[in-house]
Design a protein around this motif. Sequence first.
Motif, PDB file in Angstrom:
ATOM      1  N   VAL A  44       3.676   1.928   2.913  1.00  0.00           N
ATOM      2  CA  VAL A  44       3.376   2.028   4.347  1.00  0.00           C
ATOM      3  C   VAL A  44       3.248   0.630   4.937  1.00  0.00           C
ATOM      4  O   VAL A  44       3.583   0.401   6.094  1.00  0.00           O
ATOM      5  CB  VAL A  44       2.141   2.899   4.625  1.00  0.00           C
ATOM      6  N   GLN A  45       2.770  -0.308   4.118  1.00  0.00           N
ATOM      7  CA  GLN A  45       2.701  -1.705   4.555  1.00  0.00           C
ATOM      8  C   GLN A  45       2.551  -2.594   3.338  1.00  0.00           C
ATOM      9  O   GLN A  45       2.157  -2.156   2.264  1.00  0.00           O
ATOM     10  CB  GLN A  45       1.523  -1.924   5.506  1.00  0.00           C
ATOM     11  N   ARG A  93       0.874  -1.174   0.000  1.00  0.00           N
ATOM     12  CA  ARG A  93       0.000   0.000   0.000  1.00  0.00           C
ATOM     13  C   ARG A  93       0.910   1.222   0.000  1.00  0.00           C
ATOM     14  O   ARG A  93       1.686   1.437   0.922  1.00  0.00           O
ATOM     15  CB  ARG A  93      -0.904   0.013   1.221  1.00  0.00           C
ATOM     16  N   THR A 105       0.522  -8.315   4.383  1.00  0.00           N
ATOM     17  CA  THR A 105       0.325  -8.969   5.692  1.00  0.00           C
ATOM     18  C   THR A 105       0.033  -7.970   6.806  1.00  0.00           C
ATOM     19  O   THR A 105      -0.481  -8.359   7.849  1.00  0.00           O
ATOM     20  CB  THR A 105       1.546  -9.807   6.092  1.00  0.00           C
ATOM     21  N   GLY A 106       0.380  -6.703   6.640  1.00  0.00           N
ATOM     22  CA  GLY A 106       0.002  -5.688   7.616  1.00  0.00           C
ATOM     23  C   GLY A 106       1.084  -5.347   8.628  1.00  0.00           C
ATOM     24  O   GLY A 106       2.066  -6.065   8.798  1.00  0.00           O
ATOM     25  N   ILE A 107       0.853  -4.229   9.311  1.00  0.00           N
ATOM     26  CA  ILE A 107       1.887  -3.634  10.168  1.00  0.00           C
ATOM     27  C   ILE A 107       2.235  -4.527  11.355  1.00  0.00           C
ATOM     28  O   ILE A 107       3.413  -4.691  11.691  1.00  0.00           O
ATOM     29  CB  ILE A 107       1.434  -2.233  10.638  1.00  0.00           C
ATOM     30  N   LEU A 108       1.239  -5.128  12.007  1.00  0.00           N
ATOM     31  CA  LEU A 108       1.528  -5.960  13.188  1.00  0.00           C
ATOM     32  C   LEU A 108       2.439  -7.127  12.821  1.00  0.00           C
ATOM     33  O   LEU A 108       3.424  -7.402  13.507  1.00  0.00           O
ATOM     34  CB  LEU A 108       0.228  -6.522  13.789  1.00  0.00           C
ATOM     35  N   THR A 109       2.105  -7.799  11.736  1.00  0.00           N
ATOM     36  CA  THR A 109       2.895  -8.946  11.291  1.00  0.00           C
ATOM     37  C   THR A 109       4.304  -8.505  10.904  1.00  0.00           C
ATOM     38  O   THR A 109       5.287  -9.168  11.239  1.00  0.00           O
ATOM     39  CB  THR A 109       2.203  -9.616  10.087  1.00  0.00           C
ATOM     40  N   ASP A 125       7.841   2.826  11.925  1.00  0.00           N
ATOM     41  CA  ASP A 125       7.483   3.808  12.949  1.00  0.00           C
ATOM     42  C   ASP A 125       7.190   3.133  14.297  1.00  0.00           C
ATOM     43  O   ASP A 125       7.632   3.615  15.339  1.00  0.00           O
ATOM     44  CB  ASP A 125       6.285   4.632  12.484  1.00  0.00           C
ATOM     45  N   LEU A 154       6.781   1.502   6.029  1.00  0.00           N
ATOM     46  CA  LEU A 154       7.014   2.625   6.943  1.00  0.00           C
ATOM     47  C   LEU A 154       6.172   2.547   8.209  1.00  0.00           C
ATOM     48  O   LEU A 154       6.545   3.096   9.238  1.00  0.00           O
ATOM     49  CB  LEU A 154       6.706   3.945   6.226  1.00  0.00           C
ATOM     50  N   GLY A 155       5.021   1.874   8.136  1.00  0.00           N
ATOM     51  CA  GLY A 155       4.160   1.757   9.317  1.00  0.00           C
ATOM     52  C   GLY A 155       4.874   1.025  10.440  1.00  0.00           C
ATOM     53  O   GLY A 155       4.937   1.497  11.582  1.00  0.00           O
TER      54      GLY A 155
END
Lengths: 382, 124
Positions: free
Chosen positions: A37-38, A26, A41-45, A242, A238-239
């Motif tokens: 930004v991610q 994304r 799979t997403g920021i947590l993963t 941070d 980048l998510g």
Amino acid sequence: MAEPAHSDEPLLQTPLHAEHVALSARMVPFAGYDMPVQYPTGILTEHNWTREHAGLFDVSHMGQAFLVAEDKSHETVARALEVLVPADVLNLKPNQQRYSQLLADDGGILDDLMVTRVGAPGHEGWLYLVVNASMKDADYAHIQARLPQGVSLNPKDSLGLMALQGPSAEAVLAKLAPEAAALPFMMSADVQIDGTWCHVSRSGYTGEDGFEISCHAADAAKLWNTLLVDPEVKAIGLGARDSLRLEAGLCLYGHDIDSTTSPIEAGLIWSIQKRRREEGGFPGAERIQREIRDGAARVRVGIKPEGRAPAREGTIITTPDGREVGIVTSGGFGPTVNGPVAMGYVAKDVSTAGTDLHLIVRGKPLPAKVAAMPFAPHRYKR
Amino acid sequence: MTTRYTKDHEYVRIEGDAGIVGISDYAQGQLGDVVFVELPSVGKTLSKGDEAAVVESVKAASEVYAPVSGEVVEVNSDLEASPGTVNEDPAGRGWFMKIRLTDQGELDGLMTEEQYQEFVKSIS
């Protein structure tokens, strides 16, 4: 739900832009660049993967530049930079790197940066600088306007930069460049990876052991994909960058530090070596030496909300009896902590770890405590 | 079973005189990992468009607006311990609150499932 704002400004692309798109990242505007930004799979993963394995970050948007003394003397180039930063540049060993800040005349921070004494043969009198993407034009103008005769600044837009971070980073790099994997923290080397020239330093922005790797922009995609072949390595956006740096207690320029904060208020005294503290000779030295001696009126601290609600940047901080004592400069959810974490500036009298505070979130006071940083322990290879 | 959507990506699923309110699958995907949800108190009266809840991802906080007017009669307190349910099952276990509607006519101003899917296509 509110829609994110869109900007019509044309965005710059890093040399790895096509790789991010191919990985279905994304993309969002960041410091004038179209950045991931991610990934799916997403920021947590991504955050947890970096803490447990190795994350690969594109940081090519950052500014890379060389400061060069015509007379090939380290002392000449070091003294030229020491006029602008409070770090001891003079006593850097070849290939050694230091964190510092460009300071304004009042001691406020214009940007933070990494400074390395270039060690490659034939590059005597060279310093390698890495500055923030959002500040690079301003930084370059600031530096250029203050250089003596015989010292010049050469920004290198033709370089890419990526970071390999996490407990598996060393083993991953050892297979490709054993000499780079053997570096101690804050040292660097010029190596070949898969036939590609790279400048590798043992540093990063996650609190984990790891490396930052600079290479020619034209080689960046090849190197990126070579590193991603290793099953221990995943691309990280980048998510997570941070949330990782927030848990590590590291400052983000424009948020936790800016032209209104001094390095002492920000808790960066460790980055001002003894000789410079005593001799001064950098912008704002009088204020900074006074703050070292007497303490600053406000200081950057870690803050741990006691509930589950994150307190974001801009949240007002009060004492439990309602006296306003500060503001949150970075805050969010810490996946490794598994709860909200924040940092911000508070008055000196309420800055001791364990002090009870309130965070005013959506009009309601939420209990919190001043907390020692980092929130997740640093795992640097000293 | 009737479900209606807002342009802000809330849904309301009508069950008798009440509506189950949550955020759409598209919205949870856009938010990313949900780490905190703040719900209204039971008994609170909301007007259509009021801030009804807050949903926080790792990166940011977003408001959830009331898709219809009415009284909050129940909230999904499971979300306090398991906010990630909003990502896993937004239309089911990831619901936010139940509102007793004061004006069924408000539903006419919202999008049907088909209209909402068209809307999502137009913005993505």
